[in-house]
Design a protein around this motif. Structure first.
Motif, mmCIF file in Angstrom:
data_model
loop_
_atom_site.group_PDB
_atom_site.id
_atom_site.type_symbol
_atom_site.label_atom_id
_atom_site.label_comp_id
_atom_site.label_asym_id
_atom_site.label_seq_id
_atom_site.Cartn_x
_atom_site.Cartn_y
_atom_site.Cartn_z
ATOM 1 N N MET A 188 0.852 -1.168 0.000
ATOM 2 C CA MET A 188 0.000 0.000 0.000
ATOM 3 C C MET A 188 0.901 1.236 0.000
ATOM 4 O O MET A 188 1.783 1.357 0.837
ATOM 5 N N ASN A 189 0.661 2.131 -0.919
ATOM 6 C CA ASN A 189 1.424 3.377 -0.952
ATOM 7 C C ASN A 189 0.626 4.491 -0.268
ATOM 8 O O ASN A 189 -0.488 4.264 0.230
ATOM 9 N N LYS A 190 1.164 5.694 -0.247
ATOM 10 C CA LYS A 190 0.544 6.793 0.484
ATOM 11 C C LYS A 190 -0.844 7.125 -0.053
ATOM 12 O O LYS A 190 -1.783 7.312 0.731
ATOM 13 N N SER A 191 -1.006 7.185 -1.354
ATOM 14 C CA SER A 191 -2.320 7.539 -1.904
ATOM 15 C C SER A 191 -3.357 6.451 -1.625
ATOM 16 O O SER A 191 -4.528 6.759 -1.361
ATOM 17 N N GLU A 192 -2.938 5.191 -1.634
ATOM 18 C CA GLU A 192 -3.862 4.106 -1.300
ATOM 19 C C GLU A 192 -4.241 4.165 0.179
ATOM 20 O O GLU A 192 -5.395 3.899 0.544
ATOM 21 N N LEU A 193 -3.291 4.538 1.034
ATOM 22 C CA LEU A 193 -3.578 4.693 2.457
ATOM 23 C C LEU A 193 -4.562 5.838 2.678
ATOM 24 O O LEU A 193 -5.500 5.713 3.472
ATOM 25 N N ILE A 194 -4.377 6.932 1.981
ATOM 26 C CA ILE A 194 -5.298 8.066 2.095
ATOM 27 C C ILE A 194 -6.701 7.647 1.661
ATOM 28 O O ILE A 194 -7.694 7.981 2.326
ATOM 29 N N ASP A 195 -6.805 6.902 0.566
ATOM 30 C CA ASP A 195 -8.112 6.409 0.114
ATOM 31 C C ASP A 195 -8.758 5.526 1.181
ATOM 32 O O ASP A 195 -9.957 5.665 1.471
ATOM 33 N N ALA A 196 -7.987 4.636 1.784
ATOM 34 C CA ALA A 196 -8.513 3.738 2.818
ATOM 35 C C ALA A 196 -8.945 4.520 4.055
ATOM 36 O O ALA A 196 -9.993 4.232 4.649
ATOM 37 N N MET A 197 -8.151 5.518 4.429
ATOM 38 C CA MET A 197 -8.505 6.341 5.580
ATOM 39 C C MET A 197 -9.787 7.124 5.315
ATOM 40 O O MET A 197 -10.648 7.237 6.194
ATOM 41 N N ALA A 198 -9.924 7.660 4.111
ATOM 42 C CA ALA A 198 -11.119 8.423 3.759
ATOM 43 C C ALA A 198 -12.355 7.532 3.797
ATOM 44 O O ALA A 198 -13.407 7.933 4.319
#
Length: 91
Positions: free
Chosen positions: A1-11
């Motif tokens: 998981m990269n940063k943008s995927e983590l942001i999507d998951a957090m959102a």
């Protein structure tokens, strides 16, 4: 998981916008970085602890020439997983 995927998951998990989740992640990383720079540790119960460890000066070898070199002492950021995180990964 990269940063943008983590942001999507957090959102998705928090019902925040992606922009808000990105700002929250950036604030978290900045806060942890500042704490470590000040010599503090960051303990998140059930998740883990971020600390700074001292690495002593040591001898090494230049891989191209084989010559012995001295590797300077350094401070190394470290993460130790907590019991809750270990249990969720293993169970």
């Amino acid at each position: 998981m990269n940063k943008s995927e983590l942001i999507d998951a957090m959102a998705d998990a928090s019902e925040l916008t992606k922009a808000d989740a990105g700002r929250a992640l950036d604030a978290f990383m900045s806060s942890v970085t500042k704490a470590l720079q000040n010599g503090d540790s960051v303990a998140l119960v059930g998740f883990g602890t971020f600390t700074v460890k001292d690495r002593a000066e040591r001898k090494g070898r230049n891989p191209q020439t084989g010559a012995e070199i001295t590797i300077q002492a350094a401070k190394i950021p470290s993460f130790k997983a907590g019991k809750g995180l270990k249990d969720s990964v293993n169970g």
